[in-house]
Design an enzyme around this catalytic site. Structure first.
Site, short mmCIF file in Angstrom:
data_model
loop_
_atom_site.label_atom_id
_atom_site.label_comp_id
_atom_site.label_asym_id
_atom_site.label_seq_id
_atom_site.Cartn_x
_atom_site.Cartn_y
_atom_site.Cartn_z
CE LYS A 1 -10.04 17.10 -49.68
NZ LYS A 1 -11.12 16.14 -49.73
CE LYS B 1 -5.89 12.65 -49.41
NZ LYS B 1 -7.07 11.87 -49.23
CE LYS C 1 -13.24 9.04 -53.85
NZ LYS C 1 -13.26 9.98 -52.71
N1 AQP Z 1 -4.08 8.16 -50.51
C1 AQP Z 1 -4.77 7.54 -49.55
N2 AQP Z 1 -4.17 6.58 -48.80
C2 AQP Z 1 -4.86 5.94 -47.83
N3 AQP Z 1 -6.16 6.18 -47.56
C3 AQP Z 1 -6.79 7.12 -48.29
N4 AQP Z 1 -8.04 7.59 -48.28
C4 AQP Z 1 -8.17 8.53 -49.24
N5 AQP Z 1 -7.01 8.70 -49.89
C5 AQP Z 1 -6.14 7.84 -49.33
C6 AQP Z 1 -9.09 7.12 -47.38
O1 AQP Z 1 -10.23 6.79 -48.17
C7 AQP Z 1 -11.40 7.01 -47.40
C8 AQP Z 1 -12.42 7.75 -48.22
O2 AQP Z 1 -11.91 9.02 -48.56
P1 AQP Z 1 -12.89 10.17 -49.07
O3 AQP Z 1 -13.42 9.85 -50.41
O4 AQP Z 1 -13.94 10.41 -48.08
O5 AQP Z 1 -12.07 11.49 -49.14
P2 AQP Z 1 -10.57 11.79 -49.25
O6 AQP Z 1 -9.83 11.30 -48.04
O7 AQP Z 1 -10.45 13.27 -49.48
O8 AQP Z 1 -10.13 10.94 -50.52
P3 AQP Z 1 -9.68 11.46 -51.91
O9 AQP Z 1 -9.49 10.30 -52.80
O10 AQP Z 1 -8.51 12.36 -51.74
O11 AQP Z 1 -10.95 12.24 -52.41
P4 AQP Z 1 -11.06 13.74 -52.91
O12 AQP Z 1 -10.03 13.88 -53.98
O13 AQP Z 1 -12.46 13.89 -53.43
O14 AQP Z 1 -10.78 14.64 -51.74
C9 AQP Z 1 -10.97 7.75 -46.14
O15 AQP Z 1 -10.94 6.85 -45.05
C10 AQP Z 1 -9.58 8.22 -46.46
O16 AQP Z 1 -8.76 8.30 -45.30
#
Ligand code: AQP
Length: 354
Positions: free
Chosen positions: A134, A218, A221
């Site tokens: 990140k 991965k 969002k």
């Molecule tokens: N691609 C993924 N596959 C499986 N699980 C996922 N999670 C996120 N992306 C995937 C799971 O979703 C939960 C919430 O995630 P988060 O919003 O706290 O943060 P993150 O993991 O950083 O998700 P994003 O979508 O990638 O958000 P941004 O872009 O804002 O950083 C967690 O349990 C995560 O494992």
């Protein structure tokens, strides 16, 4: 939940549940209000959140303190917090069963995070791969909050003495850190067993959903390309278009799982199908062996639309009722504080605060 029950038996032992009663295990998990919930969040975490509220005491937290580790527009953050509340309820979280709240409303998270910052070791944080991902190349400019993010995550969980944490695979390393922090606190202050060592609960083919544009990255969002993900509030046509445009290779689908080796995009699409259908990758390949993506993609698009369209419509309906959403969060805050406050009070006594 059809999806969860099949995956549990095949991949991972489930935490103890008792029919018609609530297990003594306590579940905590969080999600950032950083945009629109995407298919990876849904399959990796939310499907399990919904299933676990039936049999466990559950705390589901919209982690706005985590969100500000990278720059956020204040108005957007407020709007996203309410939109995410609507989304979680639309996915099946029942605010009467689960405690649904936003992190900044329970000050114990921040208080415990500071104490745990003084327990965690710098070397442990230096190994966290998500910070490296990140922060990107210019990590000198990343916020200190982004660096200590996993310690706040440990505080989120331990403020409730949660025993199980349903997350996607990307959170595995952070969960291991939470366990190390719990163990070190118990050891340093000679309070064996005070904090449980929380178990990650990572399940099935949806535990790691990859970008539709690059099967090695991965689904996220915050990916700049909207075509890389299915958003839960996409309309049916947009969902189908994104699957149609998903990157693939020219080969037909193989007969067994080993045949997907080295084909990340094919592996991802078959995994998404299996997770949505509540089946295994092996079973999907049995049905589609020898077929090309010209056949497979329309079937996958139908399944995505059939599963997510009702959720998308419900998000739209609930989002219009701001008063209801705020009342859900207010109630959740009261319930969450009633559990976290005495635990953090005890922590303060243990460390020697007057
Ligand atoms: N691609 C993924 N596959 C499986 N699980 C996922 N999670 C996120 N992306 C995937 C799971 O979703 C939960 C919430 O995630 P988060 O919003 O706290 O943060 P993150 O993991 O950083 O998700 P994003 O979508 O990638 O958000 P941004 O872009 O804002 O950083 C967690 O349990 C995560 O494992």
């Amino acid at each position: 939940m059809k999806v969860l029950s099949k995956m549990k038996s095949e991949n991972n032992p489930a935490p103890q549940t008792h029919s018609n009663s609530v297990s003594s295990d306590r579940v905590f998990s969080g999600i950032q209000p950083t945009g629109t919930v995407q298919l990876g969040n849904y399959l990796g975490a939310l499907v399990n959140w919904v299933a676990m509220q039936e049999s466990h005491e559950t705390f589901y937290c919209i982690v706005d303190l985590h969100a500000i580790t990278v720059a956020q527009d204040p108005k957007e953050l407020r709007d996203n917090t309410l939109k995410l509340t609507a989304t979680l309820i639309a996915c099946g979280i029942d605010p009467q069963r689960a405690t649904l709240f936003h992190q900044s409303s329970v000050r114990e998270h921040s208080e415990l995070a500071w104490i745990l910052n003084c327990v965690a070791r710098l070397g442990w944080l230096n190994r966290m791969t998500q910070f490296k991902d990140k922060a990107g190349k210019d990590k000198e400019r990343a916020s200190v909050g982004l660096y200590t993010y996993p310690v706040l995550q440990a505080a989120d969980i331990l403020a409730y003495k949660a025993t199980h944490v349903p997350v996607g695979e990307d959170q595995k390393q952070h969960l291991e850190l939470s366990r190390d922090i719990a163990a070190k606190f118990n050891h340093d202050f000679d309070v064996a067993g005070f904090f449980p060592e929380p178990e990650p609960y990572i399940l099935g083919p949806g535990a790691r959903v990859m970008s539709l544009r690059d099967g090695t990255k991965k689904m996220s969002k915050s990916d700049p390309s909207d075509l890389s993900r299915i958003n839960l509030n996409d309309d049916a046509e947009t969902m189908a278009k994104k699957i149609r445009k998903a990157k693939t290779d020219p080969e037909a689908l193989p007969s067994d799982v080993d045949g997907l080796e080295g084909r990340p995009e094919a592996q991802n699409l078959v995994g998404i199908y299996a997770a949505l259908a509540g089946t295994t990758v092996k079973d999907v390949l049995r049905d589609y062996e020898g077929k090309g993506f010209g056949d497979f993609k329309p079937a996958l698009a139908d399944l995505v639309v059939e599963t997510l369209s009702p959720i998308s419509q419900e998000i739209g309906r609930l989002s219009a009722d701001e008063k209801y959403l705020k009342s859900v969060l207010d109630q959740g805050t009261l319930r969450a504080r009633s559990v976290a406050e005495p635990i953090v009070k005890q922590v303060k006594e243990i460390v020697g605060f007057l």
